[in-house]
Design an enzyme around this catalytic site. Structure first.
Site, short mmCIF file in Angstrom:
data_model
loop_
_atom_site.label_atom_id
_atom_site.label_comp_id
_atom_site.label_asym_id
_atom_site.label_seq_id
_atom_site.Cartn_x
_atom_site.Cartn_y
_atom_site.Cartn_z
N ARG A 39 0.85 -1.13 0.03
CA ARG A 39 -0.15 -0.04 0.16
C ARG A 39 0.94 1.21 0.09
O ARG A 39 0.40 2.25 -0.83
CB ARG A 39 -0.96 -0.13 1.09
N GLY A 365 -5.99 -6.20 1.61
CA GLY A 365 -4.68 -5.93 2.31
C GLY A 365 -4.01 -7.33 2.86
O GLY A 365 -2.90 -7.48 2.57
N GLY A 389 -11.90 -4.22 1.84
CA GLY A 389 -13.48 -4.37 2.12
C GLY A 389 -14.01 -3.12 0.83
O GLY A 389 -15.11 -3.28 0.37
N1 LIG Z 1 -10.05 -20.73 9.35
C1 LIG Z 1 -9.49 -19.39 9.88
N2 LIG Z 1 -9.69 -19.25 11.21
C2 LIG Z 1 -9.28 -17.92 11.64
N3 LIG Z 1 -8.88 -17.07 10.83
C3 LIG Z 1 -8.53 -17.40 9.53
C4 LIG Z 1 -8.96 -18.42 9.03
N4 LIG Z 1 -8.65 -18.74 7.75
C5 LIG Z 1 -8.23 -17.07 7.35
N5 LIG Z 1 -8.17 -16.55 8.75
C6 LIG Z 1 -7.34 -15.14 8.67
O1 LIG Z 1 -8.07 -14.32 7.97
C7 LIG Z 1 -7.20 -13.05 8.16
C8 LIG Z 1 -7.63 -12.42 6.72
O2 LIG Z 1 -8.97 -11.94 6.53
P1 LIG Z 1 -9.55 -10.76 6.03
O3 LIG Z 1 -10.93 -10.74 5.77
O4 LIG Z 1 -8.95 -9.28 6.96
O5 LIG Z 1 -8.84 -10.66 4.65
P2 LIG Z 1 -8.47 -9.40 3.62
O6 LIG Z 1 -10.02 -8.94 2.87
O7 LIG Z 1 -7.47 -9.96 2.49
O8 LIG Z 1 -8.01 -8.11 4.32
P3 LIG Z 1 -8.52 -6.52 4.55
O9 LIG Z 1 -9.96 -6.63 4.80
O10 LIG Z 1 -7.64 -6.14 5.53
O11 LIG Z 1 -8.03 -5.90 3.15
C9 LIG Z 1 -5.78 -13.58 8.12
O12 LIG Z 1 -5.12 -12.99 9.26
C10 LIG Z 1 -5.90 -15.24 8.37
O13 LIG Z 1 -5.23 -15.80 9.60
O1 LIG Z 2 -7.58 -2.33 5.53
C1 LIG Z 2 -8.41 -1.88 4.90
O2 LIG Z 2 -9.28 -2.58 4.21
C2 LIG Z 2 -8.72 -0.46 4.84
O3 LIG Z 2 -7.24 0.34 5.32
C3 LIG Z 2 -9.63 0.26 5.50
O4 LIG Z 2 -9.41 -0.21 6.99
P1 LIG Z 2 -10.42 -0.44 7.99
O5 LIG Z 2 -11.30 -1.78 7.56
O6 LIG Z 2 -10.21 -0.51 9.28
O7 LIG Z 2 -11.63 0.96 7.56
#
Ligand SMILES: Nc1ncnc2c1ncn2[C@@H]1O[C@H](COP(=O)(O)OP(=O)(O)OP(=O)(O)O)[C@@H](O)[C@H]1O
Ligand SMILES: O=C(O)[C@H](O)COP(=O)(O)O
Length: 408
Positions: A39, A365, A389
């Site tokens: 980022r 992320g 998100g």
């Molecule tokens: N089975 C599981 N149990 C618990 N946690 C999990 C599991 N599978 C994945 N994760 C966790 O999910 C996290 C990532 O989820 P997240 O939904 O935040 O992803 P993202 O959408 O890529 O990230 P962001 O929303 O920050 O951009 C990781 O830290 C991972 O360890």
């Molecule tokens: O990690 C993200 O998806 C963005 O930086 C927004 O962060 P937030 O879900 O804490 O608003």
């Protein structure tokens, strides 16, 4: 929509003018060290253009979710140090948001320089539900920019947040769309306007309820929805299986049942894992076993077993399905990739995208951090979005406040 672009601002002239830029510098840290600087790198081009044209650039950004007050754990300092290392321009840091440090440094800022304010979420007004509170902060931020200030939104990862530095500020200062936001929207629009088929969507991660909402919309567009990560267990529970101590959102089970029952009519096939890696606890050195997804509690750990990755059979099936997609969107790791023992599902999905000859987009992320940690290069994918998100809400067809407010 008529949105003013960064190019328009540059051609109006920014020499010696203050430009307030919202960037997304929300990067993962480990012990004060930035573990994925994607980022930060993505934020540089817009800042550089402004610097080259002699603007006095003030950057607003957040890190994590502090509770509306200063908290050293969430200081932007490590991200700013990394920006300073990577960028071809020098970067100053104010250790407050609109306090004495920010005011003094902003006032003394030279043309062609960059000042980053401390974590904007250290001020509770940033995320307040009360419009007046947010507007108050927006006015304070704008007051750092003198009479000729402008605002550029370059924080694609935060455009889904109605926050002071993303939304309200655009009503106070002349507002422009940064190049990162622009290029993200260009790529993502290819996923919503006649995507080439088969269109494969892979969803995982841990923000389960955030992501369930996107399924409603994607069901009518995607041909295959592959479900992994923490989302799996709510799906398995909806099918009547026990999931031990795995991540489960019980209040979403009925929603998931509804999705499963409507999928066929919507022309979409859910692909769920057939095997799961179950661990005795949430730890890198946890004992683990592979069991059928339908009998998680039959592992040696019984009801205390927790699913931390999709199993090898599922990983291979997911990878094959992805490889033959013409359009692939992936958000959310398949397991707890931070622990090596539970990174294989995520790795297999990344291999599938790498081998796919269609348009491949990785959003999120943590997903971006996961593929880089597992040794993949950004060039292995068509596009790595800086928004998690944000990209999901875009695909959901929701209005993104940070974009809508730029519309003149
Ligand atoms: N089975 C599981 N149990 C618990 N946690 C999990 C599991 N599978 C994945 N994760 C966790 O999910 C996290 C990532 O989820 P997240 O939904 O935040 O992803 P993202 O959408 O890529 O990230 P962001 O929303 O920050 O951009 C990781 O830290 C991972 O360890
Ligand atoms: O990690 C993200 O998806 C963005 O930086 C927004 O962060 P937030 O879900 O804490 O608003």
């Amino acid at each position: 929509m008529t949105i003013k672009t960064l190019d328009e601002l540059l051609s109006d002239g920014v020499d010696n003018r203050y430009v307030l830029v919202r960037s997304d510098l929300n990067v993962p840290l480990d012990d004060g060290r930035v573990t994925d600087d994607g980022r930060i790198r993505a934020s540089i081009p817009t800042l550089q253009l402004l610097v080259e044209r002699g603007a006095k650039v003030i950057v607003m950004a957040h890190l994590g979710r502090p509770k509306g007050q200063p908290d050293e754990k969430y200081s932007l300092r490590p991200a700013v140090d990394r920006l300073d290392e990577l960028a071809p321009f020098a970067v100053e840091f104010a250790d407050d948001v609109t306090g004495p440090s920010a005011r003094e440094r902003a006032a003394g800022l030279a043309a062609g320089s960059v000042l980053v304010l401390q974590n904007i979420r250290f001020d509770a007004r940033e995320t307040s539900k009360d419009d007046a509170q947010r507007q108050d902060l927006a006015r304070e931020l704008a007051s750092l920019t003198g009479d000729t200030g402008a605002y550029v939104d370059d924080a694609f990862g935060a455009v889904h947040r109605r926050h002071a530095s993303v939304y309200d500020i655009a009503e106070v200062l002349p507002a422009y769309e940064g190049n990162l936001v622009r290029s993200e929207l260009e790529v993502l629009s290819r996923l919503t306007t006649d995507p080439a088929k088969p269109y494969v969507v892979v969803l995982g991660g841990s923000k389960v309820s955030d992501k369930l909402a996107v399924i409603e919309n994607l069901m009518t567009r995607a041909d295959y929805l592959l479900i992994g990560g923490g989302m799996v267990y709510t799906f398995l529970a909806a099918q009547g299986y026990k999931v031990g101590a795995s991540l489960l959102e019980e209040d979403q089970i009925d929603t998931v049942k509804d999705y499963l029952s409507r999928a066929e009519a919507a022309g979409c096939q859910f692909v769920l894992p057939t095997d799961i890696v179950v661990a005795d606890r949430f730890a890198p050195d946890a004992k683990h076993e592979v069991v059928p997804a339908s009998s998680i509690e039959n592992s040696s750990f019984g009801a205390s077993g927790t699913g931390l990755d999709i199993g090898p059979e599922s990983a291979a099936a997911f990878s094959d399905r992805i490889r033959s997609g013409a359009t692939v969107f992936w958000n959310g790791p398949m397991g707890v990739f931070e622990f090596d023992a539970f990174a294989n599902g995520t790795k297999a999905v990344a291999e599938g995208l790498k081998a796919c000859s269609g348009l491949t987009v990785v959003g999120g992320g943590d997903s971006a951090a996961a593929v880089r940690k597992l040794g993949f290069a950004d060039s292995d994918f068509g596009h790595i979005s800086t928004g998690g998100g944000a990209s999901l809400e875009y695909l959901e067809g929701k209005e993104l406040p940070g974009i809508a407010v730029l519309d003149n």
